[in-house]
Write a protein that holds these residues in place. Structure first.
Motif, short mmCIF file in Angstrom:
data_model
loop_
_atom_site.label_atom_id
_atom_site.label_comp_id
_atom_site.label_asym_id
_atom_site.label_seq_id
_atom_site.Cartn_x
_atom_site.Cartn_y
_atom_site.Cartn_z
N THR A 1 44.47 32.18 38.13
CA THR A 1 43.39 32.94 37.48
C THR A 1 42.19 32.03 37.29
N LYS B 1 53.02 31.67 40.15
CA LYS B 1 53.06 32.83 41.04
C LYS B 1 51.66 33.37 41.25
N SER B 2 50.77 33.02 40.34
CA SER B 2 49.40 33.53 40.46
C SER B 2 48.42 32.49 39.92
N GLN C 1 38.97 41.68 36.94
CA GLN C 1 38.63 42.00 35.55
C GLN C 1 37.47 43.00 35.52
N GLY D 1 37.96 35.52 35.04
CA GLY D 1 39.32 36.04 34.90
C GLY D 1 39.87 36.78 36.09
N TRP D 2 39.31 36.58 37.27
CA TRP D 2 39.91 37.19 38.45
C TRP D 2 41.22 36.45 38.76
N SER D 3 42.22 37.23 39.29
CA SER D 3 43.52 36.61 39.58
C SER D 3 43.95 36.90 41.01
N ILE E 1 44.92 40.07 42.91
CA ILE E 1 45.81 40.99 42.20
C ILE E 1 45.18 41.52 40.92
N HIS E 2 44.10 40.92 40.48
CA HIS E 2 43.47 41.48 39.27
C HIS E 2 41.98 41.20 39.27
#
Lengths: 432, 103
Positions: free
Chosen positions: A111, A108-109, A129, A116-118, A126-127
């Motif tokens: 990284t 679903k994602s 870091q 560690g970017w997602s 969505i993320h």
């Protein structure tokens, strides 16, 4: 359109020379070996065409993905929870690291291993870091979302991408080649699926060597006598005489081309001949009746008995021979390509039919088959001569069939001249 | 102590994770026949452990950055996670699974 005109009226260029008086169509071997030509064609050919990326069945499940390198670009071909097919660069927008590191999977994602970017599988970040170190408006324009390939579209389950946002529609691009794709996909009322794994191999030859070879019937008797002998010895009743086979080559639009013919080896859909084995004879004959009832006699003849090798410009071949092979070949260096092959089969094939297809697929094609090792040997010796082109001007002849250009035999070369005409046109910067 | 009904016992197979929606979503796990519950949101990257995590024995691994927690206690097992998950008692009564969500 230029590509519908006769190739013998083409203007001469540094790559292609035509002499109608002698019936000669020549290609400068520099086209296969020169590093500057190679760099230019990535930009002028590969970045201006629709390129095959995969079959819909390879992402049967939502949230599945696979990674592929197409024309030197690492890509993620992914299917979201919404069922949509998408394609992104498999490159982190931050520092450029590779993001998805498996050949295929469910996610679903994604990284990045570096910082560690997602991102979700729609490519949206969505993320981030350490988000407190970034300005609030960071990524307000989606600048660190995954980079989407500008165009993605499919035709009858075959997914293509393009890096040219302004390219014509896939339907217009495939043009008259669609007629042949339809013949393949009409084998069954059921959908098609890619079966089993990937045949993957490399050839020390320019990618265009395999583009030509994939639709070249002329080389068959000369290069592959061991396969013909094998068929005759293993299956009494097979005639080794190919001169009785009828067929043609046809130059299609936009550089595509096809060679169509009757092969001596039988077809699981639905042309029984001894090499297929008695075990499936009844099923194959029943299938022939089903196809005829569904499509009518004339079309059924094309679906069941005629074979063809279709080249979709620039680097996809659909080999509708006995089994159906999807073959894509990727430029790596001027003198090196990676080749990939997948077998396509109707989802409703019986176990015996599928087994017959797989046997056919393996025994003729691929790195362990009767044909592909012969082809690789021939192509690699060709490349040795192509590498001489920086020191000596040498030319390939692609002239067979010129005296009968509107009615070419299945072992002629007009479809290859169509390939070269389109390649030459793109390389010389004429509008696509 | 307030508790919520999560599911029927046979609705969650062994090795499975069920997400319970709420102000603080909860992940309900079933391992070796036992039921365990923790907060569902990773304390590092805010991913949903039930949707993207992977269960390996009693360890739940986050799908984004691969940090791991012990589902029995919520304790951190590996980096980059630092803060523990909240842990909730899960009990089975008459074939129904309940989670005590505290005060």
């Amino acid at each position: 359109m230029f590509n519908e005109s006769r190739t013998d009226t083409m203007p001469a260029t540094e790559y292609v020379q035509i002499d109608p008086a002698r019936g000669s169509f020549r290609v400068n071997r520099k086209a296969y070996a020169d590093p500057q030509t190679f760099d230019a064609e990535l930009e002028r050919v590969f970045d201006r065409c629709w390129l095959y990326v995969g079959h819909e069945s390879e992402l049967a499940k939502p949230n599945s993905y696979l990674t592929r390198t197409i024309a030197r670009r690492p890509l993620i071909f992914s299917r979201g929870a919404d069922g949509a097919y998408r394609c992104f660069l498999n490159i982190c927008p931050h520092r450029g690291a590779q993001i998805a590191r498996e050949r295929s999977g469910t996610a679903k994602s994604f990284t990045c291993i570096y910082h560690g970017w997602s991102w979700n599988n729609k490519g949206e970040m969505i993320h981030l870091q350490g988000a407190d170190g970034f300005c609030e408006k960071f990524n307000s324009c989606g600048e660190v979302d995954l980079v989407s390939v500008p165009r993605i579209d499919s035709y009858r389950g075959l997914y293509f991408i393009s890096f040219d946002p302004a390219i014509m529609s896939l339907s217009d691009y495939l043009a008259d080649a669609k007629e042949y794709i339809d013949v393949i996909m009409d084998q069954s009322v059921a959908d098609m699926e890619v079966v089993g794994g990937t045949q993957e191999y490399s050839i020390r030859c320019n990618w265009k060597g395999l583009a030509e070879n994939s639709i070249d019937i002329y080389h068959g008797p000369g290069t592959h006598p061991s396969y013909i002998d094998y068929l005759v010895n293993a299956s009494p009743g097979v005639t080794p005489d190919l001169s009785t086979a009828q067929g043609y080559v046809r130059k299609l639009s936009n550089g595509h081309g096809v060679a169509q013919y009757y092969g001596p080896w039988g077809r699981p859909v639905a042309d029984w001949k001894p090499p297929l084995g008695e075990a499936v004879r009844e099923q194959v004959e029943a299938k022939a009746q089903e196809v005829e009832a569904r499509l009518g006699a004339e079309r059924a003849e094309r679906v069941t008995r005629q074979s063809f090798n279709l080249l979709i410009f620039p680097n996809l071949a659909l080999l509708n021979i006995h089994a159906i092979a999807i073959r894509s070949f990727q430029p790596v260096r001027p003198g090196y390509m990676d080749a990939f092959m997948w077998m396509l089969s109707p989802k409703d094939d019986s176990e015996e039919m599928r087994s017959a297809r797989l046997n056919n697929f393996l025994e003729f094609l691929g790195p362990g088959g009767f044909a592909t090792p012969d082809d690789i040997e021939a192509l690699e010796t060709c490349q040795v001569s192509y590498e001489l082109s920086s020191r000596q001007e040498l030319w390939n002849e692609v002239s067979k069939g010129i005296p009968r250009e509107d009615n070419e035999d299945w072992m002629d070369e007009g479809h290859m001249r169509g390939f070269w005409a389109q390649w030459n046109r793109l390389m010389s910067g004429e509008a696509a | 102590m307030p508790r919520i009904r999560a599911c029927r016992e046979d609705e969650l197979s062994d090795g499975g994770i069920l997400r319970l929606e709420g102000n603080e979503p909860i992940a309900l796990y079933r391992v070796d026949g036992g039921f365990y519950a923790t907060s569902d949101t990773c304390t590092h990257g805010q991913s949903s452990l039930s949707e993207e995590g992977e269960l390996d024995g009693f360890a739940i691994e986050c799908g984004w950055h691969f940090g791991r927690f012990d589902i029995r206690t919520g304790a951190v097992i590996s980096s980059p996670c630092i803060h523990a998950l909240r842990s909730y008692p899960a009990v089975v009564e008459n074939g129904e699974v309940f989670v005590d969500i505290g005060g």
